[in-house]
Design an enzyme around this catalytic site. Structure first.
Site, PDB file in Angstrom:
ATOM      1  N   ASP A 129       5.146  -1.888  -5.420  1.00 23.34           N
ATOM      2  CA  ASP A 129       5.088  -0.971  -4.275  1.00 23.34           C
ATOM      3  C   ASP A 129       6.005   0.204  -4.573  1.00 23.34           C
ATOM      4  OD1 ASP A 129       4.064  -1.594  -1.114  1.00 23.34           O
ATOM      5  OD2 ASP A 129       5.465   0.086  -1.349  1.00 23.34           O
TER       6      ASP A 129
ATOM      7  N   ASN B 101      -4.475  -2.195  -3.866  1.00 23.07           N
ATOM      8  CA  ASN B 101      -4.423  -2.175  -2.403  1.00 23.07           C
ATOM      9  C   ASN B 101      -3.610  -1.008  -1.848  1.00 23.07           C
ATOM     10  OD1 ASN B 101      -4.057  -3.570   0.408  1.00 23.07           O
ATOM     11  ND2 ASN B 101      -1.960  -3.353  -0.399  1.00 23.07           N
TER      12      ASN B 101
ATOM     13  N   TYR C 234      -9.511  10.524   4.107  1.00 23.86           N
ATOM     14  CA  TYR C 234      -9.331   9.066   3.955  1.00 23.86           C
ATOM     15  C   TYR C 234     -10.695   8.421   3.708  1.00 23.86           C
ATOM     16  CZ  TYR C 234      -8.097   4.226   5.152  1.00 23.86           C
ATOM     17  OH  TYR C 234      -7.919   2.866   5.125  1.00 23.86           O
TER      18      TYR C 234
ATOM     19  N   LYS D 249     -12.105   6.434   0.301  1.00 23.78           N
ATOM     20  CA  LYS D 249     -12.547   5.036   0.305  1.00 23.78           C
ATOM     21  C   LYS D 249     -14.008   4.922  -0.151  1.00 23.78           C
ATOM     22  CE  LYS D 249      -8.629   3.217   1.664  1.00 23.78           C
ATOM     23  NZ  LYS D 249      -7.853   2.358   0.764  1.00 23.78           N
TER      24      LYS D 249
ATOM     25  N   THR E 241      -1.513  -3.700  10.912  1.00 22.66           N
ATOM     26  CA  THR E 241      -0.462  -3.461   9.917  1.00 22.66           C
ATOM     27  C   THR E 241       0.227  -2.153  10.318  1.00 22.66           C
ATOM     28  OG1 THR E 241      -1.798  -2.022   8.519  1.00 22.66           O
ATOM     29  CG2 THR E 241      -1.987  -4.386   8.090  1.00 22.66           C
TER      30      THR E 241
HETATM   31  P1  NAI Z   1       0.640  -0.750   5.010  1.00 21.73           P
HETATM   32  O1  NAI Z   1       1.123   0.621   5.320  1.00 21.73           O
HETATM   33  O2  NAI Z   1       1.157  -1.910   5.793  1.00 21.73           O
HETATM   34  O3  NAI Z   1       0.825  -1.070   3.459  1.00 21.73           O
HETATM   35  C1  NAI Z   1       0.528  -0.124   2.467  1.00 21.73           C
HETATM   36  C2  NAI Z   1       1.552  -0.277   1.357  1.00 21.73           C
HETATM   37  O4  NAI Z   1       1.224   0.671   0.331  1.00 21.73           O
HETATM   38  C3  NAI Z   1       2.979   0.019   1.815  1.00 21.73           C
HETATM   39  O5  NAI Z   1       3.844  -1.023   1.448  1.00 21.73           O
HETATM   40  C4  NAI Z   1       3.330   1.322   1.110  1.00 21.73           C
HETATM   41  O6  NAI Z   1       4.707   1.441   0.768  1.00 21.73           O
HETATM   42  C5  NAI Z   1       2.447   1.234  -0.123  1.00 21.73           C
HETATM   43  N1  NAI Z   1       2.212   2.541  -0.729  1.00 21.73           N
HETATM   44  C6  NAI Z   1       1.944   3.711  -0.097  1.00 21.73           C
HETATM   45  N2  NAI Z   1       1.854   4.711  -0.988  1.00 21.73           N
HETATM   46  C7  NAI Z   1       2.058   4.148  -2.214  1.00 21.73           C
HETATM   47  C8  NAI Z   1       2.087   4.663  -3.525  1.00 21.73           C
HETATM   48  N3  NAI Z   1       1.922   5.974  -3.786  1.00 21.73           N
HETATM   49  N4  NAI Z   1       2.315   3.798  -4.561  1.00 21.73           N
HETATM   50  C9  NAI Z   1       2.518   2.486  -4.309  1.00 21.73           C
HETATM   51  N5  NAI Z   1       2.528   1.944  -3.093  1.00 21.73           N
HETATM   52  C10 NAI Z   1       2.290   2.768  -2.049  1.00 21.73           C
HETATM   53  O7  NAI Z   1      -0.942  -0.655   5.153  1.00 21.73           O
HETATM   54  P2  NAI Z   1      -2.118  -1.735   5.068  1.00 21.73           P
HETATM   55  O8  NAI Z   1      -2.868  -1.590   6.329  1.00 21.73           O
HETATM   56  O9  NAI Z   1      -1.643  -3.048   4.627  1.00 21.73           O
HETATM   57  O10 NAI Z   1      -3.006  -1.032   3.940  1.00 21.73           O
HETATM   58  C11 NAI Z   1      -3.326  -1.631   2.723  1.00 21.73           C
HETATM   59  C12 NAI Z   1      -4.676  -1.104   2.268  1.00 21.73           C
HETATM   60  O11 NAI Z   1      -5.667  -1.500   3.218  1.00 21.73           O
HETATM   61  C13 NAI Z   1      -4.738   0.429   2.201  1.00 21.73           C
HETATM   62  O12 NAI Z   1      -5.455   0.808   1.027  1.00 21.73           O
HETATM   63  C14 NAI Z   1      -5.527   0.806   3.450  1.00 21.73           C
HETATM   64  O13 NAI Z   1      -6.218   2.010   3.314  1.00 21.73           O
HETATM   65  C15 NAI Z   1      -6.464  -0.394   3.551  1.00 21.73           C
HETATM   66  N6  NAI Z   1      -7.058  -0.592   4.870  1.00 21.73           N
HETATM   67  C16 NAI Z   1      -6.262  -0.864   5.962  1.00 21.73           C
HETATM   68  C17 NAI Z   1      -6.841  -1.041   7.202  1.00 21.73           C
HETATM   69  C18 NAI Z   1      -6.032  -1.303   8.430  1.00 21.73           C
HETATM   70  O14 NAI Z   1      -6.580  -1.193   9.541  1.00 21.73           O
HETATM   71  N7  NAI Z   1      -4.771  -1.678   8.323  1.00 21.73           N
HETATM   72  C19 NAI Z   1      -8.310  -0.957   7.393  1.00 21.73           C
HETATM   73  C20 NAI Z   1      -9.017  -0.681   6.179  1.00 21.73           C
HETATM   74  C21 NAI Z   1      -8.402  -0.521   4.975  1.00 21.73           C
END
Ligand code: NAI
Length: 253
Positions: A38, A91, A157, A161, A192
């Protein structure tokens, strides 16, 4: 009893929070050695402690996936730590600004593309290079239902995707005969920190968005992690090139 992923190595990007953290914990629970990666070291180290609490094995690597040089170092770290890479879970992602295309800030557009698309491309390229040496592996890219449908006020976004799904399907075709399966998951709204930012913009979204989901509940990070684990397991041996909606029925209608 021997756990199903014993002796296997899983890399999870964006594992400091949300879906990535739940996936890293699920892999550790199933016996895998996990590379927790991360951009955020505090959250990453918390995930590491949670895995240690499960008697699991993991190491942390701080990486900004939008920087090719950092992703190269991450992959070297995987191989130097555990000698191999069986599963790549790409992810890490950001939501970007909320707004219509005509007013969308250009810098923010580039940042969403750099993290959500370039980051997945860099990780896939290097994961596949390693998997070809080992003659096998599985990759799961975390897309979104916004990769299957448009999402007003979140064009960049949604575009990023859609592109992740295109990359996943194309790569699946390229490596179908090389024992490397590549799929994408497309979660609906999942509780999240990334998703809950929407409620900061307008609290009424909490009920509005819920009403769109036929099952009338939001996803949990564990719902998404379970599907990712299945896509890496031998139970899904004949599945490749798919973009699987995890959406409580949203895209069925
Ligand atoms: P989150 O914000 O809880 O976790 C995302 C993580 O990615 C964080 O720990 C952040 O520090 C890390 N991150 C951000 N930029 C980064 C970078 N440049 N390099 C490395 N790490 C980085 O979000 P969540 O919801 O767990 O998202 C995870 C994936 O799921 C994302 O790709 C998001 O687009 C996708 N997603 C989430 C949904 C939701 O409703 N939560 C729905 C559909 C997809």
């Amino acid at each position: 009893m021997r756990k199903p992923f014993t002796d296997q190595v899983a890399l999870v990007t964006g594992a400091a929070s949300g879906i990535g953290r739940a996936t890293a914990l699920a892999f550790a629970n199933m016996g895998a050695r996990v590379i927790v990666s991360d951009i955020n070291p505090e959250g990453g180290k918390e995930t590491l402690s949670l895995i240690e609490g499960l008697d699991g094995e993991a190491v942390f690597c701080q990486t900004d996936v939008s920087q090719l040089g950092e992703v190269k170092k991450l992959m070297e770290f995987c191989v130097s730590s555990y000698g191999r890479l069986d599963y790549g879970i790409n992810n890490a992602g950001i939501g970007g600004a909320w707004g219509k295309i005509a007013e969308y800030p250009i810098e923010e557009y580039h940042q969403v593309m750099k993290v959500n698309l370039d980051g997945v491309f860099y990780c896939m390229q290097l994961e596949i290079q390693q998997m070809l040496k080992q003659e096998g592996g599985a990759i799961v890219n975390v897309a979104s239902i916004a990769g299957l449908k448009g999402l007003a006020n979140s064009g960049p976004y949604s575009a990023s995707k859609h592109a992740v799904i295109g990359l996943s399907k194309s790569a699946a075709l390229e490596y179908a005969r090389k024992n490397i399966r590549i799929n994408a998951v497309c979660p609906v709204y999942t509780r999240t920190p990334l998703f809950e930012k929407i409620f900061e913009v307008d609290a009424s979204y909490e009920q509005k968005l819920l009403s769109l989901i036929p099952m009338k509940r939001y996803g949990t990070p564990e719902d998404i992690a379970s599907a990712i684990i299945w896509l890496c397991s031998s139970q899904s041996d004949f599945v490749t090139g798919q973009a699987i909606a995890l959406d409580g029925g949203l895209t069925a209608g």
